[in-house]
Scaffold this active site. Structure first.
Site, PDB file in Angstrom:
ATOM      1  N   ARG A  16       0.830  -1.212   0.000  1.00 35.91           N
ATOM      2  CA  ARG A  16       0.000   0.000   0.000  1.00 35.91           C
ATOM      3  C   ARG A  16       0.863   1.261   0.000  1.00 35.91           C
ATOM      4  O   ARG A  16       0.497   2.267  -0.595  1.00 35.91           O
ATOM      5  CB  ARG A  16      -0.947   0.003   1.187  1.00 35.91           C
ATOM      6  CG  ARG A  16      -0.281  -0.081   2.542  1.00 35.91           C
ATOM      7  CD  ARG A  16      -1.324   0.067   3.628  1.00 35.91           C
ATOM      8  NE  ARG A  16      -0.755  -0.078   4.972  1.00 35.91           N
ATOM      9  CZ  ARG A  16      -1.420   0.207   6.075  1.00 35.91           C
ATOM     10  NH1 ARG A  16      -2.649   0.671   5.996  1.00 35.91           N
ATOM     11  NH2 ARG A  16      -0.878   0.044   7.248  1.00 35.91           N
ATOM     12  N   SER A  43      -5.193   4.633   5.005  1.00 33.23           N
ATOM     13  CA  SER A  43      -4.951   3.181   4.957  1.00 33.23           C
ATOM     14  C   SER A  43      -4.538   2.723   3.557  1.00 33.23           C
ATOM     15  O   SER A  43      -3.661   1.883   3.407  1.00 33.23           O
ATOM     16  CB  SER A  43      -6.216   2.417   5.360  1.00 33.23           C
ATOM     17  OG  SER A  43      -6.546   2.702   6.704  1.00 33.23           O
ATOM     18  N   GLU A  64     -19.690   4.638  -0.610  1.00 38.61           N
ATOM     19  CA  GLU A  64     -19.011   4.077  -1.787  1.00 38.61           C
ATOM     20  C   GLU A  64     -19.819   4.231  -3.073  1.00 38.61           C
ATOM     21  O   GLU A  64     -19.243   4.436  -4.149  1.00 38.61           O
ATOM     22  CB  GLU A  64     -18.671   2.599  -1.543  1.00 38.61           C
ATOM     23  CG  GLU A  64     -17.540   2.359  -0.537  1.00 38.61           C
ATOM     24  CD  GLU A  64     -17.996   2.466   0.916  1.00 38.61           C
ATOM     25  OE1 GLU A  64     -19.223   2.560   1.160  1.00 38.61           O
ATOM     26  OE2 GLU A  64     -17.142   2.455   1.817  1.00 38.61           O
ATOM     27  N   PHE A  89     -15.034  -3.090   0.638  1.00 38.83           N
ATOM     28  CA  PHE A  89     -16.084  -2.070   0.785  1.00 38.83           C
ATOM     29  C   PHE A  89     -16.505  -1.504  -0.566  1.00 38.83           C
ATOM     30  O   PHE A  89     -17.681  -1.318  -0.847  1.00 38.83           O
ATOM     31  CB  PHE A  89     -15.612  -0.925   1.685  1.00 38.83           C
ATOM     32  CG  PHE A  89     -15.126  -1.379   3.030  1.00 38.83           C
ATOM     33  CD1 PHE A  89     -15.660  -2.509   3.644  1.00 38.83           C
ATOM     34  CD2 PHE A  89     -14.124  -0.690   3.695  1.00 38.83           C
ATOM     35  CE1 PHE A  89     -15.214  -2.936   4.878  1.00 38.83           C
ATOM     36  CE2 PHE A  89     -13.675  -1.108   4.932  1.00 38.83           C
ATOM     37  CZ  PHE A  89     -14.208  -2.231   5.524  1.00 38.83           C
ATOM     38  N   HIS A 115      -6.127  -3.562   0.314  1.00 35.44           N
ATOM     39  CA  HIS A 115      -6.316  -4.604   1.329  1.00 35.44           C
ATOM     40  C   HIS A 115      -6.977  -5.845   0.728  1.00 35.44           C
ATOM     41  O   HIS A 115      -7.876  -6.446   1.316  1.00 35.44           O
ATOM     42  CB  HIS A 115      -7.116  -4.061   2.514  1.00 35.44           C
ATOM     43  CG  HIS A 115      -6.358  -3.010   3.291  1.00 35.44           C
ATOM     44  ND1 HIS A 115      -5.843  -1.878   2.708  1.00 35.44           N
ATOM     45  CD2 HIS A 115      -6.028  -2.936   4.596  1.00 35.44           C
ATOM     46  CE1 HIS A 115      -5.222  -1.140   3.605  1.00 35.44           C
ATOM     47  NE2 HIS A 115      -5.316  -1.766   4.772  1.00 35.44           N
ATOM     48  N   ASP A 123      -7.444  -7.243  11.223  1.00 34.38           N
ATOM     49  CA  ASP A 123      -8.752  -6.580  11.178  1.00 34.38           C
ATOM     50  C   ASP A 123      -9.878  -7.555  10.827  1.00 34.38           C
ATOM     51  O   ASP A 123     -11.052  -7.238  10.993  1.00 34.38           O
ATOM     52  CB  ASP A 123      -8.737  -5.409  10.188  1.00 34.38           C
ATOM     53  CG  ASP A 123      -8.173  -4.147  10.837  1.00 34.38           C
ATOM     54  OD1 ASP A 123      -8.097  -4.109  12.082  1.00 34.38           O
ATOM     55  OD2 ASP A 123      -7.795  -3.229  10.096  1.00 34.38           O
ATOM     56  N   GLN A 127     -13.179  -6.997   6.649  1.00 36.46           N
ATOM     57  CA  GLN A 127     -12.405  -6.041   5.837  1.00 36.46           C
ATOM     58  C   GLN A 127     -11.693  -6.698   4.646  1.00 36.46           C
ATOM     59  O   GLN A 127     -11.118  -6.006   3.818  1.00 36.46           O
ATOM     60  CB  GLN A 127     -11.333  -5.343   6.692  1.00 36.46           C
ATOM     61  CG  GLN A 127     -11.674  -5.079   8.142  1.00 36.46           C
ATOM     62  CD  GLN A 127     -12.828  -4.141   8.323  1.00 36.46           C
ATOM     63  OE1 GLN A 127     -13.951  -4.572   8.535  1.00 36.46           O
ATOM     64  NE2 GLN A 127     -12.571  -2.853   8.221  1.00 36.46           N
ATOM     65  N   ARG A 173      -2.090  -4.832   1.986  1.00 36.02           N
ATOM     66  CA  ARG A 173      -1.533  -4.207   3.175  1.00 36.02           C
ATOM     67  C   ARG A 173      -0.119  -4.725   3.473  1.00 36.02           C
ATOM     68  O   ARG A 173       0.688  -4.034   4.074  1.00 36.02           O
ATOM     69  CB  ARG A 173      -2.443  -4.510   4.367  1.00 36.02           C
ATOM     70  CG  ARG A 173      -2.121  -3.709   5.611  1.00 36.02           C
ATOM     71  CD  ARG A 173      -3.121  -4.010   6.715  1.00 36.02           C
ATOM     72  NE  ARG A 173      -2.982  -3.091   7.830  1.00 36.02           N
ATOM     73  CZ  ARG A 173      -2.081  -3.213   8.789  1.00 36.02           C
ATOM     74  NH1 ARG A 173      -1.226  -4.215   8.763  1.00 36.02           N
ATOM     75  NH2 ARG A 173      -2.016  -2.322   9.768  1.00 36.02           N
TER      76      ARG A 173
END
Lengths: 326, 280
Positions: A16, A43, A64, A89, A115, A123, A127, A173
């Site tokens: 990332r 993030s 979104e 998401f 991610h 997490d 996620q 990530r």
């Protein structure tokens, strides 16, 4: 043992972070690039752009659907929007908006799904993007890119920006070691890279599974098995020639992905192999499960996404090839 | 800047044009054997005011002209109305209209962006057009262009969460060049909105989201033009014009039967409808 260590790969930063650098670089090169954030810029690292080009960065908030629609409008104004959020998401909340406003409209918008996979780790499964490639696979016009290392991340962000049309790019990530020397990655959309030559079987991976595949190939070499490793960084359009050549020249294939097997890349590789040159295949990926919160490497081990797992599959498929089974 | 090519300032001519558009919609959907005539008739005067009342600035022979005002049909099922208007505005030959929903035709059942000249957004899954409109506003700012963006919303689609995401964002970004027109015909597919999913108090909802709200008789072309003109002078906030309309307007037996949503008329019904529209 670190990822890529067996193969002697040089470690690097989290993907990332590399994405953030690469996005900033294309913003510096091309004034048409604009960045949209779903309030996760710190993030995804898209916020790198916010600090340097605040007028070209829009936080649309935790919404979104609206994020994607606004991005589509910007693309219609001859700008190049990078629409950024977590893969899970963005795709799961705004799939219909991506379908109508981007894919069906066939517009020049770029989607960053950060991610991806299970390696965001602690997490947890809410996620994680373990179905993102399957979802994007349902959108016929969408080019899909999964970089495997820092060099290919830079190349992918640049190629996606230059390509005219919808592109999905998966980021992660975790850190991935260098597969390619810095600033030297042959990267052409739709063209896979052979990152290790071999004649006995082929390991086809994307993302983190390329480094794992190279580790596996190093282990197999000690057993006298020469594995070819392919970095399949373009998931659509698939590089049919490189896949068929691998089947023809090595006679056995292991596909490896950090994604659900159902609807995953392996199934699409198998379709090409079955149609053109059927050979024994094995598939590394996630079974029909949601994984739990944990350290990324503990998860990879528990859910059989390691170099060792590729080695087991490779031995099995090689045996099948030699014995003429499938 | 060039003015719109078709200027028909007098209300009588615009009324005749609205009548012609109603007939086009009738003929298109009857020939296709499907479509949404009642949802299209509901907004005929709104689009007549926008395209032929001197509101929208556009060039039909240069449909993607960078400085054009944008019109986004968020209630995509009113596609027959959009096509009929674009054809009469000169974007394409009217003969195209009779290919609605046919094989190998670009005249899709719901609008697909760019497939016909003048179609700005892909809609049909409801709730999405306002967000796209905001994107055009932000893009216009970055490109230093001062065009306006108009979005036609259905009332039923205001049940979608995305509409309110967009409502919040348009106020946040102070989109004062954005005007939404709400075709408030009070019916959604399965019945009266008040019965299926009540929207009221609707004006208050928009006002509380930071919009300037105006209301108008959505079949009064002169009043629509006045409201659309005065929306231009609002600054720092977006404007919504709630247009009170009648679903199926112009055809009595459709006006009184919401089950015509998504249904074309039979040839016999179509003949009756034609007479009513012509005599109105």
């Amino acid at each position: 043992m670190q990822l890529g260590e067996i193969a002697g790969l040089k470690p690097s930063q989290p993907m990332r972070d590399i994405f953030g650098e690469a996005l900033l670089a294309v913003c510096q090169e091309n004034p048409k690039v604009v960045v949209l954030d779903g309030d996760l810029g710190n993030s995804t690292k898209a916020e790198r752009v916010r600090f340097t080009f605040p007028e070209r960065f829009f936080n649309i908030g935790i919404a979104e659907s609206n994020l994607v629609g606004i991005g589509a409008g910007l693309a219609a104004c001859d700008l190049i929007p990078w629409i950024t959020s977590f893969s899970s998401f963005l795709l799961c909340n705004a799939y219909d908006q991506i379908r109508l406003s981007i894919a069906m409209s066939n517009i020049n918008a770029k989607i960053l799904g950060s991610h991806g996979g299970i390696t965001l780790g602690k997490d947890g499964p809410t996620q994680m993007g373990i179905e993102d490639l399957a979802l994007m696979g349902g959108l016929p016009t969408m080019v899909m890119l999964v970089p495997s290392d820092p060099t290919s991340m830079h190349a992918a962000v640049r190629a996606a920006t230059e390509y005219i049309g919808p592109v999905f790019l998966r980021s992660s990530r975790v850190a991935m070691p260098f597969i390619y020397p810095a600033n030297d990655c042959p990267f052409e959309i739709g063209k896979a890279n052979i990152v290790r030559q071999g004649k006995d079987l082929t390991i086809i991976g994307n993302g983190i599974m390329v480094a794992a595949g190279l580790d596996a190939a190093a282990l197999l070499e000690k057993e006298g098995i020469q594995a070819r490793v392919i970095d399949l960084f373009t998931i659509r359009p698939l590089d049919r020639d490189t896949i068929v050549n691998a089947a023809r020249e090595t006679g056995a294939i292991v596909s490896a992905e950090e994604h659900l097997l159902h609807g995953g890349v392996g199934a699409n590789i198998a379709r090409i192999v079955a149609e053109n040159y059927p050979v024994p295949m094995r598939f590394i990926g996630l079974a029909d499960v949601y994984v739990e919160s944990a350290d990324p490497y503990d998860l990879l081990k528990k859910y059989h996404l390691t170099a060792q797992d590729i080695v087991l599959a490779a031995r099995d498929v090689y045996k099948a090839k030699i014995s003429g089974a499938s | 800047m060039t003015e719109s090519p078709i200027q028909i300032p007098d209300t009588e001519s615009l009324k005749r044009l609205a009548k012609d558009l109603r007939l086009d919609i009738l003929d298109m959907t009857t020939k296709a054997g499907s479509g949404h005539p009642s949802s299209s008739w509901s907004a005929v005067e709104i689009l007549t005011a926008l395209y032929f009342g001197g509101i929208l600035n556009y060039r039909p022979d240069e449909p993607w002209w960078r400085e054009r005002d944008r019109f986004i049909m968020s209630k995509g099922h009113a596609a027959p109305l959009l096509y009929a208007v674009l054809a009469r505005a000169g974007y394409f030959d009217r003969e195209e209209l009779w290919r609605l929903r046919e094989i190998d035709s670009p005249v899709q059942g719901h609008p697909i962006q760019g497939m016909m000249p003048g179609v700005e957004a892909t809609t049909g899954s409801l709730g999405q057009g306002l967000s796209v409109g905001i994107g055009h506003i932000l893009g216009g700012r970055l490109n230093n262009l001062d065009y306006r963006v108009y979005v036609l919303l259905g009332d039923g689609e205001c049940e979608a969460g995305q509409i309110w995401e967009a409502a919040m964002a348009a106020a946040h970004f102070k989109c004062d060049r954005l005007t939404a027109i709400l075709d408030y015909n009070k019916y959604q597919e399965t019945g009266p909105i008040s019965r299926e999913m009540a929207l009221e108090p609707l004006a208050e909802k928009w006002r509380s989201f930071g919009w300037q709200v105006d209301e108008v008789d959505g079949h009064d072309i002169g009043a629509l033009i006045e409201k659309l003109k005065s929306a231009r002078s609002v600054s720092n906030q977006p404007v919504i014009i709630i247009a009170h309309t009648i679903k199926g307007k112009g055809v009595s037996f459709v006006e009184t039967d919401f089950r015509f949503h998504g249904r074309a008329l039979t040839p016999e019904q179509a003949e009756k409808a034609r007479e009513e529209i012509l005599c109105s």
